[in-house]
Motif scaffolding. Structure first.
Motif, PDB file in Angstrom:
ATOM      1  N   ASP A 194      28.276  14.311  21.974  1.00  0.00           N
ATOM      2  CA  ASP A 194      28.341  13.504  20.746  1.00  0.00           C
ATOM      3  C   ASP A 194      27.218  13.847  19.764  1.00  0.00           C
ATOM      4  O   ASP A 194      26.688  12.981  19.076  1.00  0.00           O
ATOM      5  CB  ASP A 194      28.341  11.996  21.064  1.00  0.00           C
ATOM      6  N   GLU A 195      26.838  15.124  19.737  1.00  0.00           N
ATOM      7  CA  GLU A 195      25.870  15.615  18.754  1.00  0.00           C
ATOM      8  C   GLU A 195      26.564  16.681  17.914  1.00  0.00           C
ATOM      9  O   GLU A 195      27.310  17.503  18.448  1.00  0.00           O
ATOM     10  CB  GLU A 195      24.679  16.276  19.446  1.00  0.00           C
ATOM     11  N   SER A 196      26.262  16.700  16.617  1.00  0.00           N
ATOM     12  CA  SER A 196      26.935  17.664  15.735  1.00  0.00           C
ATOM     13  C   SER A 196      26.615  19.103  16.136  1.00  0.00           C
ATOM     14  O   SER A 196      27.493  19.953  16.201  1.00  0.00           O
ATOM     15  CB  SER A 196      26.519  17.421  14.288  1.00  0.00           C
TER      16      SER A 196
ATOM     17  N   ILE B  78       9.716  13.914  13.380  1.00  0.00           N
ATOM     18  CA  ILE B  78      10.462  14.806  12.475  1.00  0.00           C
ATOM     19  C   ILE B  78      11.964  14.566  12.531  1.00  0.00           C
ATOM     20  O   ILE B  78      12.634  14.666  11.514  1.00  0.00           O
ATOM     21  CB  ILE B  78      10.161  16.301  12.710  1.00  0.00           C
ATOM     22  N   GLY B  79      12.484  14.233  13.727  1.00  0.00           N
ATOM     23  CA  GLY B  79      13.920  13.955  13.828  1.00  0.00           C
ATOM     24  C   GLY B  79      14.287  12.769  12.953  1.00  0.00           C
ATOM     25  O   GLY B  79      15.287  12.786  12.240  1.00  0.00           O
ATOM     26  N   ALA B  80      13.445  11.731  13.002  1.00  0.00           N
ATOM     27  CA  ALA B  80      13.700  10.525  12.209  1.00  0.00           C
ATOM     28  C   ALA B  80      13.496  10.798  10.724  1.00  0.00           C
ATOM     29  O   ALA B  80      14.245  10.292   9.887  1.00  0.00           O
ATOM     30  CB  ALA B  80      12.777   9.398  12.678  1.00  0.00           C
ATOM     31  N   THR B  81      12.491  11.617  10.385  1.00  0.00           N
ATOM     32  CA  THR B  81      12.281  11.986   8.978  1.00  0.00           C
ATOM     33  C   THR B  81      13.497  12.743   8.452  1.00  0.00           C
ATOM     34  O   THR B  81      13.977  12.474   7.346  1.00  0.00           O
ATOM     35  CB  THR B  81      11.021  12.864   8.840  1.00  0.00           C
ATOM     36  N   ALA B 252      20.087  14.297  14.748  1.00  0.00           N
ATOM     37  CA  ALA B 252      18.859  14.991  15.133  1.00  0.00           C
ATOM     38  C   ALA B 252      17.956  14.131  16.013  1.00  0.00           C
ATOM     39  O   ALA B 252      16.748  14.319  16.044  1.00  0.00           O
ATOM     40  CB  ALA B 252      18.085  15.473  13.910  1.00  0.00           C
ATOM     41  N   ASN B 253      18.578  13.179  16.734  1.00  0.00           N
ATOM     42  CA  ASN B 253      17.807  12.373  17.676  1.00  0.00           C
ATOM     43  C   ASN B 253      17.316  13.294  18.800  1.00  0.00           C
ATOM     44  O   ASN B 253      18.101  13.961  19.443  1.00  0.00           O
ATOM     45  CB  ASN B 253      18.719  11.276  18.245  1.00  0.00           C
TER      46      ASN B 253
END
Lengths: 334, 336
Positions: A194-196, B78-81, B252-253
């Motif tokens: 479930d990740e792009s 960075i993932g959250a940004t 991008a988690n």
């Protein structure tokens, strides 16, 4: 004088403590726990749940973990039990890990139902569509899109996702059990988590590995989107996408001549709505043994079947088909 | 004083050069094994194009992380940004405020810059250690992403056609997203080697006390580095949303883990002061190759994660051994 003030203060304290019990204005509280806070599909489920709670006359409470973690859900259930809610509807992130926590809740008379994803210990699984019903429409999509014979693959969510694994297993049973599907070749099942990025990788790798691939079946909303996008960007590949997708996200990709001719999903608003009524039915003692049926407060009759792993289950309704004709209307709904 | 200043970076870069060549060797070996195990499916134009396109944003993020690690910091936000900048840009496109793809990229970079600046100020002025500061801010940025989007996704039909086609387009046979990587790589090489600010970053990381005495404003360098890193994450947010034509709250988690791994494989020291753009580029390319090829060589999905972790661990272990040997040799030389 001092004594009087002290007595008054103590009285105020006792009264405020009494007022704290129960929900807003003393109404009982039904809580819903999603898989994670960011999923729009889950938001629709919550919406349906809240609508039903308003109709029943209870306070609805939504609690969701940041990511799809079972540990966070355990903590949330413990909090809700401490708060004294009457019922909990949960979309479980693990098929087994929540068992002890849920048992502690049901032991205290709290009704616990699962929706979307089942788990052990649940009193009732509010099944958005029976495993067999979903697998059947997926297999039929593949059969139809390949024209009855050819290679197809499955792009799923994570390799441990309860729903997807159950559907995939049922698809296998259906295909093996009917000679009609004998000419379909299931080349591989891959997992996009479930990740792009991962789903795109897996979809592209399927195309590399199987040049004769005709259909990719994606029983997950993130996967079907990524797969449809890859096919749209490679219009010459001739692959068609079947699966379960969100109409609003798939608007660009669904229709005749597009990556995905048609797809299926159920109505999450109905699933959330039904869950609240099931909590009510359990608390009212309406739910009987497996094999019997009952009429809930929404005036619909449900058949109780044996759940797996929940104790019992009911089925909300059949999956719904989205085509080029109706996708635009549904895209505005969810 | 000036003399020693010139000598030390010279030695460091010499040491790194050898490490980079060993990394390149490891990478070639890896590709050879993959090519063999996949029956020749890996080294084809299509797969390489897919890889460069699909992992462009991860490589770009690694360059930002390199700067942060060089000053002895870390940024796990960075993932959250990326998510916050990509999501807010997509929302503005959906509501018709942004109508130009270039402005969309610019806006995303600005949002990322703001996030990075907040991180930098929290760490330098607030004296919060980087891992804790970015751990906390990560939740804040991620939470903001859910809040601004109302937990909804922004779908393909609501994005600008030019924004989406940019990620699919190419120039001179190279995908546009990978051109960003190439430009970033060259810019990083020049920036770290030939600008005084680039040298200051190394000095702050390798010896903060000495840097302070030599007149470098450490706080200013730190804030600047986190702001640049935020801008890069913002750029990656635009790359991500244009590439996948979707903006999702949890996108991008966990990307920071791949990015930190890429840096560490590339020979960047988590203690600061050591690392190069070339090393990080090779490290990020290694991560991309591993991720892309695991399913291509037919490894069972249940083993993919473990194997990826195993390869990373081995690469890091090789690095640590090389580093320790180099340090011992340097010490021996000094004792003589």
């Amino acid at each position: 004088m001092k004594k009087l003030i002290a007595t008054l203060l103590a009285l105020v304290m006792v009264l405020s403590l009494v007022a704290c019990g129960g929900g807003k204005s003393g109404e009982p509280v039904y809580a819903i726990i999603c898989k994670d806070a960011s999923n729009p599909y889950m938001s629709r489920m919550v919406q349906g749940f809240k609508d039903a709670c308003a109709d029943i006359g209870v306070t609805a409470l939504e609690k969701s973990p940041e990511t799809t973690s079972a540990e966070d859900q355990i903590a949330i259930i413990n909090d809700l039990v401490a708060q004294g809610v009457k019922g909990i509807a949960i979309a479980a992130n693990d098929a087994a890990a929540l068992k002890a926590t849920i048992k502690a809740a049901t032991d205290r008379g709290i009704a616990v139902v699962t929706l979307d994803s089942d788990t052990e210990g649940s009193q009732m699984f509010v099944n958005q569509a029976g495993v067999k019903e979903v697998a059947q429409v997926l297999v039929d999509s593949v059969y139809d899109m390949t024209g009855g014979e050819g290679e197809f693959a499955v792009l799923s969510a994570s390799s441990t996702a309860t729903n997807q694994n159950a559907w995939i297993a049922a698809m296998d049973t259906i295909i093996k059990g009917d000679s009609k599907y004998a000419k379909l070749t299931w080349v591989e099942t891959v997992y996009g988590d479930d990740e792009s990025q991962k789903s795109t990788d897996e979809m592209q790798n399927l195309m590399t590995k199987y040049p004769n691939l005709e259909v990719v079946c994606c029983p997950t909303t993130v996967g079907v989107l990524a797969a449809a996008q890859v096919v749209t960007n490679n219009p010459d590949c001739g692959i068609k996408i079947a699966g379960l997708g969100l109409p609003s996200e798939m608007k660009d990709y669904v229709g005749e001549g597009k990556a995905c001719p048609y797809m299926y999903l159920w109505n999450p608003i109905d699933v959330g709505n039904c869950s609240a009524y099931m909590i009510k039915a359990i608390l009212d003692g309406k739910v009987g043994e497996v094999g019997t049926s009952f009429t809930a407060d929404n005036e619909k009759t449900y058949d109780i079947s044996a759940g797996d792993p929940a104790e019992k289950q009911i089925i909300v309704g059949p999956p719904f088909q989205f085509t080029g004709e109706n996708i635009d209307d549904w895209a505005n709904v969810y | 004083m000036k003399n020693t200043k010139n000598k030390i970076p010279g030695k460091i870069s010499g040491l790194l050069r050898s490490r980079e060549s060993s990394l390149l060797l490891v990478m070639i070996l890896l590709v050879a094994v993959i090519q063999w195990r996949s029956g020749g499916m890996f080294l084809t134009g299509t797969v390489i194009t897919q890889l460069t396109q699909n992992y462009a944003y991860t490589i770009v993020l690694s360059f930002g992380m390199l700067l942060v690690l060089l000053i002895g910091g870390i940024d796990i936000a960075i993932g959250a940004t990326l998510a916050l900048s990509g999501m807010s840009t997509s929302l503005l496109m959906a509501s018709g405020v942004i109508t130009n793809p270039f402005l969309a990229f610019l806006f995303s970079i600005l949002v990322g810059m703001a996030c990075g600046w907040i991180i930098g100020v929290t760490i330098s002025k607030g004296k919060v250690i980087p891992i804790i500061a970015t751990l906390g801010l990560q939740y804040i940025f991620r939470g903001l992403t859910y809040m601004v989007s109302g937990s909804n996704w922004v779908s393909s039909d609501k994005m600008l056609a030019g924004y989406k086609s940019f990620a699919q387009g190419s120039f001179l046979g190279i995908n546009n997203l990978f051109w960003i990587v190439i430009i970033m790589f060259v810019a990083m090489l020049v920036f770290l080697k030939w600008t005084s600010f680039g040298r200051q970053i190394y000095e702050v990381g390798s010896n903060p006390e000495a840097a302070k005495i030599s007149g470098i404003h450490i706080d200013r360098v730190k804030i600047a580095v986190y702001t640049i890193n935020g801008a890069i994450a913002g750029l990656a947010g635009a790359m991500y949303t244009s590439m996948y034509a979707t903006a999702q709250g949890n996108m991008a988690n966990g990307a920071e883990m791949d990015v930190i791994a890429a840096c560490v494989i590339g020979g960047v020291s988590l203690n600061g002061g050591q690392g190069s753009a070339t090393g990080v580029f090779l490290g990020a390319a290694t991560i991309a190759i591993i991720s892309k090829s695991l399913s291509l060589v037919g490894i069972d999905a249940f083993w993919q994660q473990a194997l990826k972790g195993g390869i990373i661990a081995v690469a890091v272990l090789i690095n640590v051994i090389v580093q320790r040997n180099a340090a011992r040799r340097a010490l021996e030389r000094r004792e003589i």
